[in-house]
Design an enzyme around this catalytic site. Sequence first.
Site, PDB file in Angstrom:
ATOM      1  CG  ASN A 112      31.587  10.324  -6.094  1.00  0.00           C
ATOM      2  OD1 ASN A 112      31.123   9.217  -5.591  1.00  0.00           O
ATOM      3  ND2 ASN A 112      32.254  10.310  -7.013  1.00  0.00           N
ATOM      4  CG  ASP A 136      34.315  13.686 -12.915  1.00  0.00           C
ATOM      5  OD1 ASP A 136      34.563  14.326 -13.949  1.00  0.00           O
ATOM      6  OD2 ASP A 136      34.041  14.440 -12.084  1.00  0.00           O
TER       7      ASP A 136
END
Length: 359
Positions: A112, A136
Site C-alpha cells: 500500500n 496482507d
Amino acid sequence: MKRIGMLTSGGDCQALNPAMRGVAKALFNSGEDVEIYGFLDGYQGLIYSRFRLLNYADFTGILTKGGTFLGSSRTPFKTIREPGPDGIDKVAAMKQTYHKLSLDCLVILGGNGTHKTANLLREEGLHVITLPKTIDNDLWGTNMTFGFQSAVNVATNAIDCIHTTAASHGRVFIVEVMGHKVGWLTLNAGMAGGADIILIPEIPYDIDKIAKKIKQRNAHGSQFTILAVAEGAISKEDAALSKKEYKKKMLKIRKEFPSVSYEIADKLAKKTGCDVRVTVPGHTQRGGAPCPYDRVFASRLGAEAGELILNGEYGFMVGYQNREIVKIPLEEVAGKLKMVPPDASIIKEAKLLGISFGD
Ligand code: F6P
C-alpha cells in the site's frame, strides 16, 4: 534499448524474487537490448542513487528463494515530501536518479504505502509499472497479492501445530496472525487450520460472545478451543471510540498487554476459567520459500509487467481480477485499502461451518 530500474519496497514477502525474475526473463528473452538497474533497499536506493547493473545471472536460481535479493526498507509516504534528516528532498532525488540513468521505466514491487509513492512518481512524470506484493492481501484493484498464499501456508501450519498441543492439554489457544489492518490472512489461515473462532478487524468482537462460544464447546465435550486473531482485531467497544480516544486507550493498555491477543487472553481466562495461551508466529509468516502458487502467480505477473514495458505501456499495476491478469491504472490503486467485506460469502460460509467471529 530499454533501461529499466527495479526496486522492492516495504515489508518483504515470499515471492519478490520470482516476480523480479519474471520481469527480467520476459525482457531479456525478448531479444531487445535491455539494461536492468537494481536499486538497493527500496526507495532508499533510488533516493541515494545506490544501484547495481544486473545481468541475466542475477535472476537465475531465485525462483524458490524468499526475501528480496535487492533488499527492502520502509520509506513512509506520509513524510515523502518532507526533507530527510540529511536535508535531502526525497522526491527530487528520486527523479534525479531516474533521469541520470536515462531510465525508460521503474518497476516497483510493493504494498500500500509503496503504491502511494509509485503513483506520486507517476504524477511527477516518471514511467512506472508496479507489482502487488504483500502477505496482507490488502491492495485495492487485485483479488490477490503475491506473498499472501505463502503466508497463509505458514500461519496455517502454526495453527495446525497448536491444534495438537491444545487438544492434549485442553487449553484455549490464541494464534495471532499478521495482516496489519485487514483480516484476509487470519480468515484464510483460520479456516484452513480449523479455528473455532476467527477475529478480524472488519468484524469487531464482543468478548462475552467469545467466552460463551468457549463455554458451549466445553459443555459439548470439546475441551480445547482455537482462536485465530488478527493483529488488528478490535472489540466493539473500541471500534466505537474516536481515533484519538482509541490511540490514548491503547497507549495505556499496550503497556500491560503487548498486543490484542494478550488482552483477549487475559479477559477470556477470567471469564471462562480456562487455561489460555498465546502464540505469535510474527515475521515467520513473511519468511521462507514462496509456495508453488506464489511462484507461478508472481512469475506470471512479472512476465506480464515485462510485456507492458516492451509495449511502452506505463502507469499500471499488474494485478489479478476474475482469474485474469490485468493492468490497473495506478491512480485507481493508490491510497485504497481492500478490506474483507463483512457480508462476503466466505464469512457466511465460515459461519455455516460453526466458526464464530465474536459478533
Ligand atoms: O505489511 C506486511 C506486514 O507484515 C504486516 O502484516 C505487519 O503488520 C507489518 O508488515 C509488520 O511490519 P514490520 O516488518 O515493519 O514490523
